[in-house]
Design an enzyme around this catalytic site. Structure first.
Site, PDB file in Angstrom:
ATOM      1  N   CYS A  61      -8.551 -60.464-188.610  1.00 58.67           N
ATOM      2  CA  CYS A  61      -9.022 -59.081-188.715  1.00 58.67           C
ATOM      3  C   CYS A  61     -10.007 -58.766-187.601  1.00 58.67           C
ATOM      4  O   CYS A  61     -10.837 -59.608-187.234  1.00 58.67           O
ATOM      5  CB  CYS A  61      -9.692 -58.872-190.068  1.00 58.67           C
ATOM      6  SG  CYS A  61     -10.315 -57.190-190.313  1.00 58.67           S
ATOM      7  N   HIS A  99     -13.943 -53.618-194.225  1.00 56.13           N
ATOM      8  CA  HIS A  99     -12.881 -54.624-194.065  1.00 56.13           C
ATOM      9  C   HIS A  99     -11.599 -54.223-194.789  1.00 56.13           C
ATOM     10  O   HIS A  99     -10.506 -54.235-194.218  1.00 56.13           O
ATOM     11  CB  HIS A  99     -13.336 -55.997-194.575  1.00 56.13           C
ATOM     12  CG  HIS A  99     -12.160 -56.925-194.670  1.00 56.13           C
ATOM     13  ND1 HIS A  99     -11.588 -57.527-193.545  1.00 56.13           N
ATOM     14  CD2 HIS A  99     -11.376 -57.273-195.725  1.00 56.13           C
ATOM     15  CE1 HIS A  99     -10.534 -58.218-193.915  1.00 56.13           C
ATOM     16  NE2 HIS A  99     -10.371 -58.087-195.232  1.00 56.13           N
ATOM     17  N   CYS A 111     -12.199 -56.185-187.751  1.00 53.42           N
ATOM     18  CA  CYS A 111     -13.248 -55.256-188.211  1.00 53.42           C
ATOM     19  C   CYS A 111     -14.637 -55.830-187.944  1.00 53.42           C
ATOM     20  O   CYS A 111     -14.821 -57.029-187.694  1.00 53.42           O
ATOM     21  CB  CYS A 111     -13.061 -54.969-189.703  1.00 53.42           C
ATOM     22  SG  CYS A 111     -13.865 -56.140-190.813  1.00 53.42           S
ATOM     23  N   ASP A 142      -5.809 -33.061-202.784  1.00 46.83           N
ATOM     24  CA  ASP A 142      -4.878 -32.911-203.903  1.00 46.83           C
ATOM     25  C   ASP A 142      -5.237 -31.599-204.597  1.00 46.83           C
ATOM     26  O   ASP A 142      -6.202 -30.930-204.217  1.00 46.83           O
ATOM     27  CB  ASP A 142      -4.969 -34.114-204.845  1.00 46.83           C
ATOM     28  CG  ASP A 142      -6.298 -34.156-205.579  1.00 46.83           C
ATOM     29  OD1 ASP A 142      -6.524 -35.131-206.307  1.00 46.83           O
ATOM     30  OD2 ASP A 142      -7.108 -33.230-205.404  1.00 46.83           O
ATOM     31  N   ASP A 186      -1.744 -42.739-200.333  1.00 53.70           N
ATOM     32  CA  ASP A 186      -3.205 -42.769-200.548  1.00 53.70           C
ATOM     33  C   ASP A 186      -3.463 -43.643-201.766  1.00 53.70           C
ATOM     34  O   ASP A 186      -2.622 -43.687-202.689  1.00 53.70           O
ATOM     35  CB  ASP A 186      -3.753 -41.357-200.815  1.00 53.70           C
ATOM     36  CG  ASP A 186      -3.615 -40.984-202.288  1.00 53.70           C
ATOM     37  OD1 ASP A 186      -2.543 -40.440-202.654  1.00 53.70           O
ATOM     38  OD2 ASP A 186      -4.563 -41.265-203.074  1.00 53.70           O
ATOM     39  N   CYS A 209     -15.668 -58.881-190.084  1.00 52.76           N
ATOM     40  CA  CYS A 209     -15.012 -60.155-189.722  1.00 52.76           C
ATOM     41  C   CYS A 209     -15.436 -60.647-188.347  1.00 52.76           C
ATOM     42  O   CYS A 209     -15.423 -61.845-188.068  1.00 52.76           O
ATOM     43  CB  CYS A 209     -13.494 -59.985-189.774  1.00 52.76           C
ATOM     44  SG  CYS A 209     -12.900 -59.743-191.452  1.00 52.76           S
TER      45      CYS A 209
HETATM   46 ZN    ZN Z   1     -12.167 -57.530-191.527  1.00 48.45          ZN
END
Ligand code: ZN
Ligand code: 6HD
Length: 374
Positions: A306, A337, A308, A93, A268, A311
């Site tokens: 999920c 996550h 990730c 920015d 964003d 998880c």
């Molecule tokens: Zn996750």
């Protein structure tokens, strides 16, 4: 390599678009969510993590990096890409928003904005030319013009005069970095407060200048969700169809899905990273806070849908323990996550637009998030 700045729309579903934006550091699949890395780091995770959660592009804050460690030092270290070992696209920015919201004592003149550092109180000035020079030093792939983001509730006459200056500053930014220069892009920022006629005026003036993309600024500044949506519904369609549209600082999962539905391509927000650090986690069944007692002995993964690391590997009980014990690993796992949740949502969005099922996807998220917002 396709010329940086090239934006191709691959599919449409209503006003939603799926596309690709070429930058000097690779292609960005849109709609895209950009993790925020204010001080050259996405707090508590590293570039390998960003790769693993499939982040495409990250945002850096010009004001913060100018203040510390200094844009000249970052340039000396290879720009943000060399300094932070991130080899994909970076958007920065202009510092305008931070100066208006963070720095002390500001004075705005035609030449630029004079302010005091929030770190040591020293006096500085950002002119349009300076804001671009800093972003060039940072090695930014997508630079934002210096603009005045007027506060929520600013009255009509001041807002009207301010947008005229923002347009003059935008032209000075484009002059400071001409179209096509070393593959870097410059986006204009539409202002005009919450007045539809001023938004139209700002958009029309900015579209006279050859920017590679256009941002909608001045939102997510304290207005209600309905006010934001109404302003967005007015402004997004005014912008060139064949250029990327970026909604700055937005937002919740539903804000983003509603923005996509109105034709916005880039987002964003600090929400996923900031909320991770206070235990608020986004899941396929809505928002939860991991510190709640109900998770104390819960052996299940945080979100079964999920993919990730957090998880796949740990239980809710463990994530709650880390948070209650203020373990640093809590920041890292929660951030991994939450960002993966946002990035996976954008992957689903892009697929859905391609299949013409975006509205069904939006309805699914609304069912999970309307109740958890209440
Ligand atoms: Zn996750
Ligand atoms: C978090 N809200 C937010 N509103 C923003 C407006 C701007 C802007 N330049 O008008 C930039 C960043 C922003 N972040």
């Amino acid at each position: 390599m396709t010329r940086p700045g090239t934006f191709q729309i691959l599919a449409r579903d209503g006003a939603a678009r799926r596309g690709t934006l070429e930058t000097a550091h690779g292609t960005v699949q849109t709609p895209v969510f950009m993790p925020v890395g204010t001080q050259a780091s996405v707090k508590s995770i590293d570039p390998r993590d960003l790769d693993e959660i499939r982040a495409q592009i990250v945002l850096g804050n010009t004001y913060h990096l100018y203040m510390r460690p200094g844009d000249e030092l970052v340039a000396q270290m290879g720009g943000l890409h060399g300094f932070a070992a991130w080899d994909r696209p970076v958007l920065t920015d202009s510092g305008g928003f931070q100066v208006f919201s963070l720095a002390g004592l500001r004075e705005i003149t035609e030449n630029g904005v004079t302010f005091r550092s929030h770190i040591d109180g020293s006096s500085h000035i950002f002119t349009p030319e300076k804001a671009i020079a800093i972003q060039q030093n940072l090695g930014s792939d997508i630079m934002m013009v210096l603009d005045e983001c007027v506060a929520y509730g600013t009255e009509y006459d001041y807002t009207a005069k301010s947008l005229e200056m923002t347009t003059r500053w935008a032209q000075r930014c484009r002059d400071a970095h001409p179209e096509g220069q070393n593959g870097r892009l410059v986006f204009g920022i539409v202002q005009g407060g919450f007045f539809e006629d001023l938004r139209t005026r700002s958009a029309q003036q900015l579209m006279e200048i050859p920017f590679e993309g256009f941002a909608i600024g001045g939102l997510s500044v304290g207005e209600s969700p309905d006010e934001m949506r109404q302003l967005l519904a007015h402004t997004a369609p005014l912008l060139p169809d064949q250029k990327p549209r970026y909604l700055m600082g937005v937002g919740t999962p539903m804000d983003i899905l509603d923005g996509v539905a109105l034709g916005v391509d880039m987002f964003d927000c600090v929400l996923p990273t900031r909320n991770a650090r206070n235990g608020t986690l986004f899941t396929s069944f809505g928002k939860i806070n991991i510190k709640q007692a109900r998770f104390r002995d819960d052996p299940e993964p945080l979100d079964p849908e999920c993919d990730c690391y957090a998880c796949r590997t740990f239980s809710r009980a463990y994530l709650r323990h880390l948070y209650m014990a203020r373990e640093l690993l809590s920041y890292r796992l929660n951030t991994l996550h939450n960002l993966r949740f946002y990035l996976r949502m954008m992957e689903e969005v892009r697929d859905a637009i391609g299949q013409g099922t975006f509205e069904q996807l939006r309805a699914r998220y609304r069912a999970a998030y309307e109740q958890s917002e209440s």
